[in-house]
Design an enzyme around this catalytic site. Structure first.
Site, PDB file in Angstrom:
ATOM      1  N   ASP A  63     -11.039  -0.426   5.274  1.00  0.00           N
ATOM      2  CA  ASP A  63      -9.622  -0.254   5.643  1.00  0.00           C
ATOM      3  C   ASP A  63      -9.370   1.138   6.220  1.00  0.00           C
ATOM      4  O   ASP A  63      -8.548   1.314   7.124  1.00  0.00           O
ATOM      5  CB  ASP A  63      -8.753  -0.481   4.388  1.00  0.00           C
ATOM      6  CG  ASP A  63      -7.361  -0.994   4.738  1.00  0.00           C
ATOM      7  OD1 ASP A  63      -6.531  -1.059   3.830  1.00  0.00           O
ATOM      8  OD2 ASP A  63      -7.111  -1.293   5.927  1.00  0.00           O
ATOM      9  N   GLY A 107      -7.591  -4.301   1.860  1.00  0.00           N
ATOM     10  CA  GLY A 107      -8.790  -4.189   2.691  1.00  0.00           C
ATOM     11  C   GLY A 107      -8.408  -4.132   4.150  1.00  0.00           C
ATOM     12  O   GLY A 107      -7.221  -4.022   4.494  1.00  0.00           O
ATOM     13  N   LYS A 166      -5.722   5.779   2.972  1.00  0.00           N
ATOM     14  CA  LYS A 166      -6.146   5.419   4.330  1.00  0.00           C
ATOM     15  C   LYS A 166      -4.968   5.452   5.295  1.00  0.00           C
ATOM     16  O   LYS A 166      -5.134   5.774   6.480  1.00  0.00           O
ATOM     17  CB  LYS A 166      -6.881   4.080   4.342  1.00  0.00           C
ATOM     18  CG  LYS A 166      -6.054   2.847   4.004  1.00  0.00           C
ATOM     19  CD  LYS A 166      -5.429   2.242   5.241  1.00  0.00           C
ATOM     20  CE  LYS A 166      -4.527   1.084   4.897  1.00  0.00           C
ATOM     21  NZ  LYS A 166      -3.776   0.573   6.052  1.00  0.00           N
ATOM     22  N   LYS A 177       0.858  -1.201   0.000  1.00  0.00           N
ATOM     23  CA  LYS A 177       0.000   0.000   0.000  1.00  0.00           C
ATOM     24  C   LYS A 177       0.889   1.244   0.000  1.00  0.00           C
ATOM     25  O   LYS A 177       1.185   1.835   1.026  1.00  0.00           O
ATOM     26  CB  LYS A 177      -0.930  -0.007   1.223  1.00  0.00           C
ATOM     27  CG  LYS A 177      -1.903  -1.183   1.210  1.00  0.00           C
ATOM     28  CD  LYS A 177      -2.740  -1.275   2.473  1.00  0.00           C
ATOM     29  CE  LYS A 177      -3.732  -2.418   2.391  1.00  0.00           C
ATOM     30  NZ  LYS A 177      -4.478  -2.620   3.655  1.00  0.00           N
ATOM     31  N   GLU A 232       4.034   3.127   5.908  1.00  0.00           N
ATOM     32  CA  GLU A 232       3.799   3.429   4.494  1.00  0.00           C
ATOM     33  C   GLU A 232       3.257   4.851   4.297  1.00  0.00           C
ATOM     34  O   GLU A 232       3.624   5.536   3.353  1.00  0.00           O
ATOM     35  CB  GLU A 232       2.821   2.411   3.871  1.00  0.00           C
ATOM     36  CG  GLU A 232       3.427   1.044   3.642  1.00  0.00           C
ATOM     37  CD  GLU A 232       4.296   0.983   2.385  1.00  0.00           C
ATOM     38  OE1 GLU A 232       4.639   2.037   1.842  1.00  0.00           O
ATOM     39  OE2 GLU A 232       4.628  -0.121   1.955  1.00  0.00           O
ATOM     40  N   SER A 251      -2.661  -0.226  14.310  1.00  0.00           N
ATOM     41  CA  SER A 251      -2.135   0.322  13.056  1.00  0.00           C
ATOM     42  C   SER A 251      -0.824   1.054  13.304  1.00  0.00           C
ATOM     43  O   SER A 251      -0.723   1.924  14.180  1.00  0.00           O
ATOM     44  CB  SER A 251      -3.141   1.315  12.457  1.00  0.00           C
ATOM     45  OG  SER A 251      -2.480   2.240  11.608  1.00  0.00           O
TER      46      SER A 251
HETATM   47  N1  LIG Z   1       1.204  -5.698   8.223  1.00  0.00           N
HETATM   48  C1  LIG Z   1      -0.077  -5.533   7.886  1.00  0.00           C
HETATM   49  O1  LIG Z   1      -0.989  -5.633   8.722  1.00  0.00           O
HETATM   50  C2  LIG Z   1      -0.426  -5.217   6.475  1.00  0.00           C
HETATM   51  C3  LIG Z   1       0.538  -4.794   5.573  1.00  0.00           C
HETATM   52  N2  LIG Z   1       0.177  -4.509   4.287  1.00  0.00           N
HETATM   53  C4  LIG Z   1       1.176  -3.996   3.341  1.00  0.00           C
HETATM   54  O2  LIG Z   1       2.135  -5.020   3.073  1.00  0.00           O
HETATM   55  C5  LIG Z   1       3.351  -4.397   2.674  1.00  0.00           C
HETATM   56  C6  LIG Z   1       4.483  -5.076   3.412  1.00  0.00           C
HETATM   57  O3  LIG Z   1       4.418  -4.603   4.731  1.00  0.00           O
HETATM   58  P1  LIG Z   1       4.545  -5.510   6.045  1.00  0.00           P
HETATM   59  O4  LIG Z   1       4.650  -6.959   5.708  1.00  0.00           O
HETATM   60  O5  LIG Z   1       3.485  -5.073   6.962  1.00  0.00           O
HETATM   61  O6  LIG Z   1       5.955  -4.978   6.553  1.00  0.00           O
HETATM   62  P2  LIG Z   1       6.947  -5.673   7.561  1.00  0.00           P
HETATM   63  O7  LIG Z   1       7.847  -4.598   8.030  1.00  0.00           O
HETATM   64  O8  LIG Z   1       6.196  -6.497   8.530  1.00  0.00           O
HETATM   65  O9  LIG Z   1       7.766  -6.683   6.619  1.00  0.00           O
HETATM   66  C7  LIG Z   1       8.431  -6.205   5.478  1.00  0.00           C
HETATM   67  C8  LIG Z   1       9.303  -7.362   5.017  1.00  0.00           C
HETATM   68  O10 LIG Z   1       9.868  -7.004   3.773  1.00  0.00           O
HETATM   69  C9  LIG Z   1      11.230  -7.394   3.813  1.00  0.00           C
HETATM   70  N3  LIG Z   1      11.997  -6.619   2.852  1.00  0.00           N
HETATM   71  C10 LIG Z   1      12.233  -5.295   2.882  1.00  0.00           C
HETATM   72  N4  LIG Z   1      13.021  -4.974   1.836  1.00  0.00           N
HETATM   73  C11 LIG Z   1      13.261  -6.121   1.144  1.00  0.00           C
HETATM   74  C12 LIG Z   1      13.984  -6.455  -0.011  1.00  0.00           C
HETATM   75  N5  LIG Z   1      14.610  -5.500  -0.698  1.00  0.00           N
HETATM   76  N6  LIG Z   1      14.017  -7.744  -0.413  1.00  0.00           N
HETATM   77  C13 LIG Z   1      13.357  -8.703   0.277  1.00  0.00           C
HETATM   78  N7  LIG Z   1      12.633  -8.472   1.381  1.00  0.00           N
HETATM   79  C14 LIG Z   1      12.599  -7.187   1.798  1.00  0.00           C
HETATM   80  C15 LIG Z   1      11.671  -7.132   5.234  1.00  0.00           C
HETATM   81  O11 LIG Z   1      12.844  -7.863   5.530  1.00  0.00           O
HETATM   82  C16 LIG Z   1      10.461  -7.638   5.996  1.00  0.00           C
HETATM   83  O12 LIG Z   1      10.565  -9.023   6.203  1.00  0.00           O
HETATM   84  C17 LIG Z   1       3.207  -2.897   2.997  1.00  0.00           C
HETATM   85  O13 LIG Z   1       2.993  -2.149   1.826  1.00  0.00           O
HETATM   86  C18 LIG Z   1       1.971  -2.850   3.889  1.00  0.00           C
HETATM   87  O14 LIG Z   1       1.257  -1.627   3.759  1.00  0.00           O
HETATM   88  C19 LIG Z   1      -1.110  -4.633   3.816  1.00  0.00           C
HETATM   89  C20 LIG Z   1      -2.085  -5.044   4.677  1.00  0.00           C
HETATM   90  C21 LIG Z   1      -1.819  -5.355   6.062  1.00  0.00           C
HETATM   91  O1  LIG Z   2      -2.931  -1.943   5.967  1.00  0.00           O
HETATM   92  C1  LIG Z   2      -3.057  -2.378   7.093  1.00  0.00           C
HETATM   93  C2  LIG Z   2      -4.350  -2.965   7.563  1.00  0.00           C
HETATM   94  O2  LIG Z   2      -5.247  -3.134   6.496  1.00  0.00           O
HETATM   95  C3  LIG Z   2      -1.955  -2.268   8.101  1.00  0.00           C
HETATM   96  O3  LIG Z   2      -1.976  -0.957   8.587  1.00  0.00           O
HETATM   97  P1  LIG Z   2      -0.633  -0.308   9.176  1.00  0.00           P
HETATM   98  O4  LIG Z   2       0.405  -0.346   8.060  1.00  0.00           O
HETATM   99  O5  LIG Z   2      -1.046   1.076   9.577  1.00  0.00           O
HETATM  100  O6  LIG Z   2      -0.217  -1.168  10.341  1.00  0.00           O
END
Ligand SMILES: NC(=O)C1=CN([C@@H]2O[C@H](COP(=O)(O)OP(=O)(O)OC[C@H]3O[C@@H](n4cnc5c(N)ncnc54)[C@H](O)[C@@H]3O)[C@@H](O)[C@H]2O)C=CC1
Ligand SMILES: O=C(CO)COP(=O)(O)O
Length: 353
Positions: A270, A163, A217, A135, A306, A280
């Site tokens: 969301d 979502g 969001k 996102k 993000e 969040s």
């Molecule tokens: N965590 C959540 O609740 C949610 C996250 N997202 C989206 O998912 C996306 C990922 O975020 P999260 O998993 O939450 O972050 P996170 O910080 O939990 O994990 C990010 C992962 O990406 C890895 N990473 C970073 N740079 C990298 C690279 N160059 N090569 C390989 N791996 C790499 C990191 O080592 C880490 O394991 C974001 O855009 C976030 O907005 C969407 C919905 C929910």
């Molecule tokens: O996108 C998300 C839930 O839908 C996670 O939100 P945050 O990146 O603010 O933790």
């Protein structure tokens, strides 16, 4: 927590017609799925899909996490208490990605990393069915993740998933709704419905609008955290929340081809989840900055915020459509250290629509 007791192993799935409902039946054997990113969302999505697929390969950049998943069926860094399904395997990220026999690949890394990863692996990803869950908005190109991925791979088969989906709650199997942004190709929708059949799904043909909902969001979650660091009453919270949603809808009316976007999970759901819930990271950032607990080095914290990375792009995108976004500008000004929260908040109230 014990292993995922609900893991029945891949089973045959009844046809999932792709309309908005949770697939309660057993699931189709989807051969193999790749997930790029072994963080919270990559791991959570892998756990969900692993209940519907033969095998899920998670690509991570930390050897310790890869080892933890392969040796202990556990991502000790992100979900130390969760036993991952045995059909989840991890591999160390390299420039090339062995996704040859993956039916689909989910991209679950922070938006700032998407272009470099997909560019390096473009030959492996070309022709694959790709789904982004990131996102964010690239700056200064103002491109969404699917636009970046299409740039780098030329793939027409693209979708996004967005979502009210906190990763930890997905990982533990709780119900969640999500919007699938994808072209109108029925076979694409059927595939993605099987892949994400654990979710209550709605659909939009306007993938860009769905992605921009996820970007917006996050900005308003930071803004609501900032506001709540000054005003703590219910009336004040929900008045500001409404102001945010009004500004978000003004932007979406100008850019979305999907007139129904406003009531879809990627938008209303969301927006409310992230702006109202302290889990969040974006909302928490707003609270911490508002209370002066943290200053700008938060970007070096390693936490994925993000909204702080995309707020400038959202303001510029809005300006390109002659739209004024006072709340997004408020968030940007405070994050940039230009004004303090109380001054800025009072200014917002005076200009309230
Ligand atoms: N965590 C959540 O609740 C949610 C996250 N997202 C989206 O998912 C996306 C990922 O975020 P999260 O998993 O939450 O972050 P996170 O910080 O939990 O994990 C990010 C992962 O990406 C890895 N990473 C970073 N740079 C990298 C690279 N160059 N090569 C390989 N791996 C790499 C990191 O080592 C880490 O394991 C974001 O855009 C976030 O907005 C969407 C919905 C929910
Ligand atoms: O996108 C998300 C839930 O839908 C996670 O939100 P945050 O990146 O603010 O933790």
């Amino acid at each position: 927590m014990d292993g995922d007791r609900r893991y029945p192993g891949p089973q045959v799935c009844r046809e999932h017609r792709g309309h908005s409902r949770r697939c309660t039946g057993a699931v189709l054997m989807i051969s193999k799925v790749g997930v790029i990113g072994a963080g919270s969302m990559g791991t959570a999505i892998a756990q969900s899909i692993s209940r519907r697929a033969g095998e899920v390969i998670v690509f991570g950049r930390r050897q310790a996490v890869v080892d933890s998943i392969n040796r202990d069926n556990c991502n000790s860094r992100y979900f130390p208490g969760l036993r991952l399904n045995p059909n989840i395997r991890a591999r160390l990220m390299g420039d090339r990605l062995d996704v040859v026999d993956c039916a689909a690949v989910v991209i679950a890394v922070p938006s700032s990393e998407v272009r470099s990863i997909v560019s390096a692996a473009h030959e492996d990803l070309a022709g694959k069915f790709l789904v982004t869950v990131a996102k964010g908005l690239e700056y200064p190109s103002l491109k969404t993740m699917s636009e970046i991925i299409r740039d780098e791979t030329g793939n027409p088969n693209m979708a996004c998933f967005s979502g009210p989906t906190f990763a930890d709650e997905i990982a533990y199997g709780h119900i969640a709704g999500a919007t699938i942004g994808a072209g109108g190709d029925p076979s694409l929708r059927a595939t993605i419905s099987d892949l994400f059949g654990e979710f209550i799904l709605d659909f939009s043909d306007d993938i860009r609008a769905v992605e921009l909902c996820g970007v917006l969001k996050n900005v308003y979650a930071i803004g609501t955290g900032m506001w709540d660091s000054v005003y703590s009453n219910h009336n004040e919270h929900y008045t500001f929340l409404n102001m945010c949603y009004k500004e978000m809808c003004t932007f979406l009316r100008a850019i979305s081809l999907d007139e129904g976007i406003f009531t879809k999970f990627c938008c209303f759901g969301d927006f409310n989840l992230t702006a109202n819930v302290d889990k969040s990271r974006n909302r928490t950032l707003g609270l911490m900055v508002g209370k002066k607990i943290v200053k700008t080095p938060y970007l070096e914290s390693g936490v994925t915020f993000e909204g702080s990375r995309s707020v400038k792009g959202i303001i510029e995108l809005a300006e390109n459509h002659d739209i004024d976004m006072p709340i997004a500008r408020f968030v940007y000004d405070v994050l940039s250290g230009n004004n303090n929260v109380r001054e800025s908040v009072d200014g917002l109230i005076r200009k309230a629509p």
